[in-house]
Design a protein around this motif. Structure first.
Motif, PDB file in Angstrom:
ATOM      1  N   GLY A   1       0.787  -1.228   0.000  1.00  0.00           N
ATOM      2  CA  GLY A   1       0.000   0.000   0.000  1.00  0.00           C
ATOM      3  C   GLY A   1       0.818   1.276   0.000  1.00  0.00           C
ATOM      4  N   PHE A   2       2.112   1.202  -0.308  1.00  0.00           N
ATOM      5  CA  PHE A   2       2.964   2.390  -0.308  1.00  0.00           C
ATOM      6  C   PHE A   2       2.797   3.236  -1.561  1.00  0.00           C
ATOM      7  N   PHE A   3       2.350   2.640  -2.650  1.00  0.00           N
ATOM      8  CA  PHE A   3       2.196   3.339  -3.917  1.00  0.00           C
ATOM      9  C   PHE A   3       0.749   3.233  -4.369  1.00  0.00           C
ATOM     10  N   LYS A   4       0.191   4.354  -4.825  1.00  0.00           N
ATOM     11  CA  LYS A   4      -1.214   4.397  -5.217  1.00  0.00           C
ATOM     12  C   LYS A   4      -1.480   3.699  -6.544  1.00  0.00           C
ATOM     13  N   ASP A   5      -0.654   3.967  -7.533  1.00  0.00           N
ATOM     14  CA  ASP A   5      -0.945   3.435  -8.859  1.00  0.00           C
ATOM     15  C   ASP A   5       0.343   3.199  -9.618  1.00  0.00           C
ATOM     16  N   THR A   6       0.202   2.704 -10.827  1.00  0.00           N
ATOM     17  CA  THR A   6       1.375   2.408 -11.650  1.00  0.00           C
ATOM     18  C   THR A   6       1.639   3.483 -12.691  1.00  0.00           C
ATOM     19  N   SER A   7       0.798   4.513 -12.748  1.00  0.00           N
ATOM     20  CA  SER A   7       0.968   5.530 -13.778  1.00  0.00           C
ATOM     21  C   SER A   7       2.115   6.489 -13.466  1.00  0.00           C
ATOM     22  N   GLN A   8       2.478   6.588 -12.200  1.00  0.00           N
ATOM     23  CA  GLN A   8       3.585   7.467 -11.836  1.00  0.00           C
ATOM     24  C   GLN A   8       4.909   6.726 -11.961  1.00  0.00           C
ATOM     25  N   ASN A   9       5.966   7.472 -12.179  1.00  0.00           N
ATOM     26  CA  ASN A   9       7.292   6.882 -12.270  1.00  0.00           C
ATOM     27  C   ASN A   9       7.946   6.948 -10.896  1.00  0.00           C
ATOM     28  N   TYR A  10       8.149   5.807 -10.288  1.00  0.00           N
ATOM     29  CA  TYR A  10       8.729   5.730  -8.952  1.00  0.00           C
ATOM     30  C   TYR A  10      10.205   5.322  -8.979  1.00  0.00           C
ATOM     31  N   LYS A  11      10.818   5.301 -10.148  1.00  0.00           N
ATOM     32  CA  LYS A  11      12.212   4.839 -10.256  1.00  0.00           C
ATOM     33  C   LYS A  11      13.150   5.584  -9.315  1.00  0.00           C
ATOM     34  N   HIS A  12      12.895   6.874  -9.078  1.00  0.00           N
ATOM     35  CA  HIS A  12      13.778   7.657  -8.209  1.00  0.00           C
ATOM     36  C   HIS A  12      13.829   7.075  -6.794  1.00  0.00           C
ATOM     37  N   VAL A  13      12.764   6.396  -6.381  1.00  0.00           N
ATOM     38  CA  VAL A  13      12.729   5.801  -5.041  1.00  0.00           C
ATOM     39  C   VAL A  13      13.775   4.693  -4.934  1.00  0.00           C
ATOM     40  N   PHE A  14      14.031   3.998  -6.020  1.00  0.00           N
ATOM     41  CA  PHE A  14      14.923   2.836  -5.995  1.00  0.00           C
ATOM     42  C   PHE A  14      16.323   3.127  -6.534  1.00  0.00           C
ATOM     43  N   TRP A  15      16.474   4.227  -7.264  1.00  0.00           N
ATOM     44  CA  TRP A  15      17.761   4.538  -7.883  1.00  0.00           C
ATOM     45  C   TRP A  15      18.469   5.717  -7.219  1.00  0.00           C
ATOM     46  N   SER A  16      18.018   6.081  -6.026  1.00  0.00           N
ATOM     47  CA  SER A  16      18.672   7.166  -5.290  1.00  0.00           C
ATOM     48  C   SER A  16      18.742   6.779  -3.815  1.00  0.00           C
ATOM     49  N   ASN A  17      19.404   7.601  -3.046  1.00  0.00           N
ATOM     50  CA  ASN A  17      19.484   7.366  -1.607  1.00  0.00           C
ATOM     51  C   ASN A  17      18.127   7.716  -1.005  1.00  0.00           C
ATOM     52  N   ASN A  18      17.296   6.704  -0.808  1.00  0.00           N
ATOM     53  CA  ASN A  18      15.928   6.914  -0.374  1.00  0.00           C
ATOM     54  C   ASN A  18      15.583   5.856   0.669  1.00  0.00           C
ATOM     55  N   LYS A  19      15.107   6.277   1.818  1.00  0.00           N
ATOM     56  CA  LYS A  19      14.828   5.334   2.908  1.00  0.00           C
ATOM     57  C   LYS A  19      13.812   4.272   2.519  1.00  0.00           C
ATOM     58  N   LEU A  20      12.744   4.661   1.843  1.00  0.00           N
ATOM     59  CA  LEU A  20      11.731   3.679   1.456  1.00  0.00           C
ATOM     60  C   LEU A  20      12.318   2.653   0.490  1.00  0.00           C
ATOM     61  N   GLY A  21      13.031   3.121  -0.517  1.00  0.00           N
ATOM     62  CA  GLY A  21      13.655   2.211  -1.479  1.00  0.00           C
ATOM     63  C   GLY A  21      14.639   1.272  -0.810  1.00  0.00           C
ATOM     64  N   ASP A  22      15.444   1.805   0.113  1.00  0.00           N
ATOM     65  CA  ASP A  22      16.407   0.970   0.837  1.00  0.00           C
ATOM     66  C   ASP A  22      15.701  -0.110   1.648  1.00  0.00           C
ATOM     67  N   ARG A  23      14.611   0.267   2.325  1.00  0.00           N
ATOM     68  CA  ARG A  23      13.877  -0.701   3.159  1.00  0.00           C
ATOM     69  C   ARG A  23      13.196  -1.765   2.308  1.00  0.00           C
ATOM     70  N   LEU A  24      12.642  -1.361   1.173  1.00  0.00           N
ATOM     71  CA  LEU A  24      12.015  -2.346   0.290  1.00  0.00           C
ATOM     72  C   LEU A  24      13.049  -3.330  -0.241  1.00  0.00           C
ATOM     73  N   ASN A  25      14.245  -2.850  -0.557  1.00  0.00           N
ATOM     74  CA  ASN A  25      15.307  -3.761  -0.999  1.00  0.00           C
ATOM     75  C   ASN A  25      15.709  -4.717   0.114  1.00  0.00           C
ATOM     76  N   LEU A  26      15.762  -4.216   1.349  1.00  0.00           N
ATOM     77  CA  LEU A  26      16.058  -5.107   2.485  1.00  0.00           C
ATOM     78  C   LEU A  26      14.960  -6.156   2.664  1.00  0.00           C
ATOM     79  N   MET A  27      13.710  -5.768   2.441  1.00  0.00           N
ATOM     80  CA  MET A  27      12.602  -6.724   2.540  1.00  0.00           C
ATOM     81  C   MET A  27      12.705  -7.798   1.458  1.00  0.00           C
TER      82      MET A  27
END
Length: 89
Positions: free
Chosen positions: A28-54
């Motif tokens: 439930g962290f992301f509302k839809d797929t129409s937005q580009n969320y790549k920055h969450v995973f390709w930058s120093n981002n706490k949410l992206g880091d935690r999702l990778n750890l999960m």
């Protein structure tokens, strides 16, 4: 297409950023797929880091398979039908 479960969404090899997005979407962290969320995973981002750890934790527990070559990708382990089939049990 995004299905109902992470198991369905990761039924085939999936790049790490898409796998992390699908995990976040299933939580439930992301509302839809129409937005580009790549920055969450390709930058120093706490949410992206935690999702990778999960994702890594799901590999360690036997739910996901991980492939490093040629790119980092994840896939639901077809041998794992449920929690009882995972190494976590």
């Amino acid at each position: 297409m995004i299905n109902n479960t992470l198991k369905e969404n990761l039924s085939d090899w999936t790049d790490f950023d898409t796998a992390a997005f699908l995990l976040g979407k299933s939580l439930g962290f992301f509302k839809d797929t129409s937005q580009n969320y790549k920055h969450v995973f390709w930058s120093n981002n706490k949410l992206g880091d935690r999702l990778n750890l999960m994702l890594e934790a799901l590999v360690e527990q036997g739910f996901l398979l991980k492939q490093d070559d040629p790119d980092l990708r994840y896939k639901w382990d077809p041998e794992c039908e449920s929690f009882l089939d995972a190494r976590a049990y």
